[in-house]
Design an enzyme around this catalytic site. Structure first.
Site, PDB file in Angstrom:
ATOM      1  N   LYS A 154       0.847  -1.199   0.000  1.00 44.78           N
ATOM      2  CA  LYS A 154       0.000   0.000   0.000  1.00 44.78           C
ATOM      3  C   LYS A 154       0.883   1.251   0.000  1.00 44.78           C
ATOM      4  O   LYS A 154       2.081   1.160   0.286  1.00 44.78           O
ATOM      5  CB  LYS A 154      -0.904  -0.017   1.234  1.00 44.78           C
ATOM      6  N   ARG A 190     -11.213  -0.055  14.296  1.00 50.36           N
ATOM      7  CA  ARG A 190     -11.068   0.676  13.034  1.00 50.36           C
ATOM      8  C   ARG A 190     -12.103   0.121  12.070  1.00 50.36           C
ATOM      9  O   ARG A 190     -13.123   0.754  11.837  1.00 50.36           O
ATOM     10  CB  ARG A 190      -9.623   0.489  12.523  1.00 50.36           C
ATOM     11  N   HIS A 238      -6.812  -7.311  12.913  1.00 48.96           N
ATOM     12  CA  HIS A 238      -5.577  -6.517  12.939  1.00 48.96           C
ATOM     13  C   HIS A 238      -5.280  -6.131  14.389  1.00 48.96           C
ATOM     14  O   HIS A 238      -6.188  -5.792  15.143  1.00 48.96           O
ATOM     15  CB  HIS A 238      -5.765  -5.266  12.063  1.00 48.96           C
ATOM     16  N   TYR A 262      14.120  31.048   6.026  1.00 46.16           N
ATOM     17  CA  TYR A 262      12.998  31.865   6.498  1.00 46.16           C
ATOM     18  C   TYR A 262      13.113  32.149   7.995  1.00 46.16           C
ATOM     19  O   TYR A 262      13.437  31.268   8.782  1.00 46.16           O
ATOM     20  CB  TYR A 262      11.671  31.134   6.250  1.00 46.16           C
ATOM     21  N   CYS A 315      12.984  24.275   3.693  1.00 48.81           N
ATOM     22  CA  CYS A 315      12.079  24.863   2.690  1.00 48.81           C
ATOM     23  C   CYS A 315      11.363  23.734   1.936  1.00 48.81           C
ATOM     24  O   CYS A 315      11.622  22.559   2.159  1.00 48.81           O
ATOM     25  CB  CYS A 315      12.872  25.708   1.701  1.00 48.81           C
ATOM     26  N   MET A 316      10.478  24.125   1.012  1.00 50.57           N
ATOM     27  CA  MET A 316       9.741  23.102   0.264  1.00 50.57           C
ATOM     28  C   MET A 316      10.692  22.251  -0.594  1.00 50.57           C
ATOM     29  O   MET A 316      10.515  21.043  -0.706  1.00 50.57           O
ATOM     30  CB  MET A 316       8.673  23.750  -0.624  1.00 50.57           C
ATOM     31  N   ASP A 317      11.694  22.903  -1.172  1.00 49.98           N
ATOM     32  CA  ASP A 317      12.532  22.218  -2.148  1.00 49.98           C
ATOM     33  C   ASP A 317      14.005  22.164  -1.780  1.00 49.98           C
ATOM     34  O   ASP A 317      14.793  21.558  -2.501  1.00 49.98           O
ATOM     35  CB  ASP A 317      12.424  22.932  -3.507  1.00 49.98           C
ATOM     36  N   ARG A 373       1.028 -10.825   7.075  1.00 47.79           N
ATOM     37  CA  ARG A 373       0.860  -9.663   6.176  1.00 47.79           C
ATOM     38  C   ARG A 373       1.960  -8.621   6.444  1.00 47.79           C
ATOM     39  O   ARG A 373       1.684  -7.531   6.935  1.00 47.79           O
ATOM     40  CB  ARG A 373      -0.508  -8.996   6.418  1.00 47.79           C
TER      41      ARG A 373
HETATM   42  C1  LIG Z   1      -0.404  -1.833   6.724  1.00 45.68           C
HETATM   43  C2  LIG Z   1      -0.981  -3.129   7.130  1.00 45.68           C
HETATM   44  C3  LIG Z   1      -0.161  -4.249   7.349  1.00 45.68           C
HETATM   45  C4  LIG Z   1       1.349  -4.185   7.290  1.00 45.68           C
HETATM   46  O1  LIG Z   1       1.869  -3.533   8.419  1.00 45.68           O
HETATM   47  P1  LIG Z   1       3.444  -3.491   8.729  1.00 45.68           P
HETATM   48  O2  LIG Z   1       3.530  -3.003  10.110  1.00 45.68           O
HETATM   49  O3  LIG Z   1       4.071  -2.572   7.755  1.00 45.68           O
HETATM   50  O4  LIG Z   1       3.943  -4.880   8.565  1.00 45.68           O
HETATM   51  C5  LIG Z   1      -0.782  -5.453   7.623  1.00 45.68           C
HETATM   52  N1  LIG Z   1      -2.142  -5.543   7.689  1.00 45.68           N
HETATM   53  C6  LIG Z   1      -2.942  -4.492   7.494  1.00 45.68           C
HETATM   54  C7  LIG Z   1      -4.415  -4.675   7.581  1.00 45.68           C
HETATM   55  C8  LIG Z   1      -2.394  -3.243   7.226  1.00 45.68           C
HETATM   56  O5  LIG Z   1      -3.207  -2.192   7.047  1.00 45.68           O
END
Ligand SMILES: *Cc1c(COP(=O)(O)O)cnc(C)c1O
Length: 381
Positions: free
Chosen positions: A45, A143, A173, A265, A312-314, A223
């Site tokens: 992701k 969540r 999770h 700045y 700064c931004m850049d 995961r």
């Molecule tokens: C982002 C995410 C993970 C991975 O998490 P890490 O800490 O980077 O291993 C696993 N499961 C779900 C549902 C997530 O949103």
């Protein structure tokens, strides 16, 4: 866009180097750790935590990853459009009106309501396909997901009756608040599964940390995201993952300040003595944390150069008074060997994932394979 290696396409001195050999090694290490009966979803992701999802996806797929996990349908479609037949899994919520698009592109979706299950059942029926889904259970993170209650049990029983819906998995999770809280969540999840009395191919709980540190949380699948990228958040001393990313830039200009002169700045930095300042072409517009102004540092010639003045931004400025012979073109390490992402994250009062995930699309990504630069990804070209 993925380009074959052509250094003329890099076009900037601020670059992110991504070691695909390290990424592959990390996946092999994790697979060896969990054994052949535990599947792996590689979490890619947020543009694979900033490292370039199209290239990371391809490398993980070549290494035999079981699933590629993304947060939303948009990310899944972007990967589907790269042409590859990746097994894609959206771990977050998909709005009702886009469920059809997910089905059309054979993307495994997460659901947690009979309402969405029925929409998907109708879509599958009309299009003559089946739809793969995973059910999300909320065991305390609060969540997403169905709560592990008898009412949810009844709802899931209805979902399981839908003939065109393939409920491949069920997952939760962890809040990673403490080992005790994590155990409580696992117990709630397992008790609920026991009450359901149904079986699923993929029952899963563990992210990187829990997948490495808690063997009994691995179940059918882990995961990992962070661990693949070599970010060490877990505690196990026996697991050695290699950092995948290195973020560098080059000095563009030097200034010598007399005592009393300011930088950037608001002059939040003023020289107390004669000070040599190097300018770097990187800023918060690249995702570099602005709160490292007057707080962080970079490495030039292996030595610490403190960031002075407001970022700064850049661009930003660093104090190189104590580093001999710094000149234009010298490399400055923003993170990498000698300056881990973890150290930057602590200084910026955030976590390692955020440091990577914020890296902007205008940073060219250069991929290393077999010790040489093999590919350039310049997303805004
Ligand atoms: C982002 C995410 C993970 C991975 O998490 P890490 O800490 O980077 O291993 C696993 N499961 C779900 C549902 C997530 O949103």
């Amino acid at each position: 866009m993925i380009q074959s290696y052509d250094s003329s396409l890099v076009l900037r001195d601020t670059r992110l180097f991504i070691d695909l050999d390290a990424l592959r090694d990390n996946l092999r290490t994790l697979k060896a750790l969990v054994g052949p009966r535990v599947a792996v979803t590689g979490v890619i992701k947020a543009n694979a935590y900033g490292l370039g999802a199209p290239v990371i996806a391809r490398a993980l797929h070549e290494e035999g990853i079981d699933y590629l996990g993304v947060a939303n349908l948009l990310e899944a479609l972007a990967l589907r459009q790269s042409g590859a037949a990746y097994p894609l899994f959206v771990m977050g919520h998909t709005p009702d009106e886009y469920l059809e698009t997910g089905v059309a592109h054979q993307i495994t979706l997460t659901i947690f309501s009979l309402h969405q299950a029925r929409i998907l059942e109708n879509i599958a029926l009309e299009s003559g396909t089946t739809v793969k889904v995973h059910l999300k259970i909320n065991t305390g993170f609060n969540r997403l997901g169905l709560s592990p209650t008898p009412e949810s049990g009844i709802e899931i029983a209805e979902i399981l009756k839908l003939p065109h819906l393939e409920v491949e998995g069920i997952f939760t999770h962890l809040a990673l608040c403490s080992p005790e809280e994590d155990q409580k969540q696992l117990r709630a999840f397992k008790d609920f599964l026991g009450d359901l009395g149904a079986s699923f191919d993929l029952v899963h709980v563990a992210d990187s940390i829990s997948g490495i540190d808690y063997p009994d949380f691995r179940l059918d699948m882990i995961r990992p995201g962070a661990a693949l990228y070599g970010l060490k958040s877990y505690h196990s001393e026996d697991v050695h993952l290699r950092p995948v990313a290195r973020f560098v830039t080059r000095v563009t200009h030097l200034n010598t300040l007399e005592p009393g002169e300011g930088v950037s700045y608001d002059f939040t930095f003023k020289a107390e003595k004669t000070t040599r300042i190097a300018t770097l072409p990187v800023g918060y517009g690249d995702g570099y944390p602005r709160n490292l102004s007057n707080r962080g540092h970079v490495l030039i010639r292996g030595m610490k150069a403190p960031i002075v003045g407001i970022i700064c931004m850049d661009q930003m400025m660093v104090d190189v008074t104590l580093i001999p012979d710094v000149g234009p073109g010298d490399e400055a390490v923003l993170f990498g060997e000698g300056l881990p992402v973890a150290e930057l994250a602590v200084l910026a009062a955030t976590n390692k994932n955020e440091i990577l995930a914020r890296l902007a699309s205008r940073i060219p990504r250069i991929y290393l394979e077999g010790g040489r630069e093999s590919l350039v990804l310049n997303e805004i070209l």
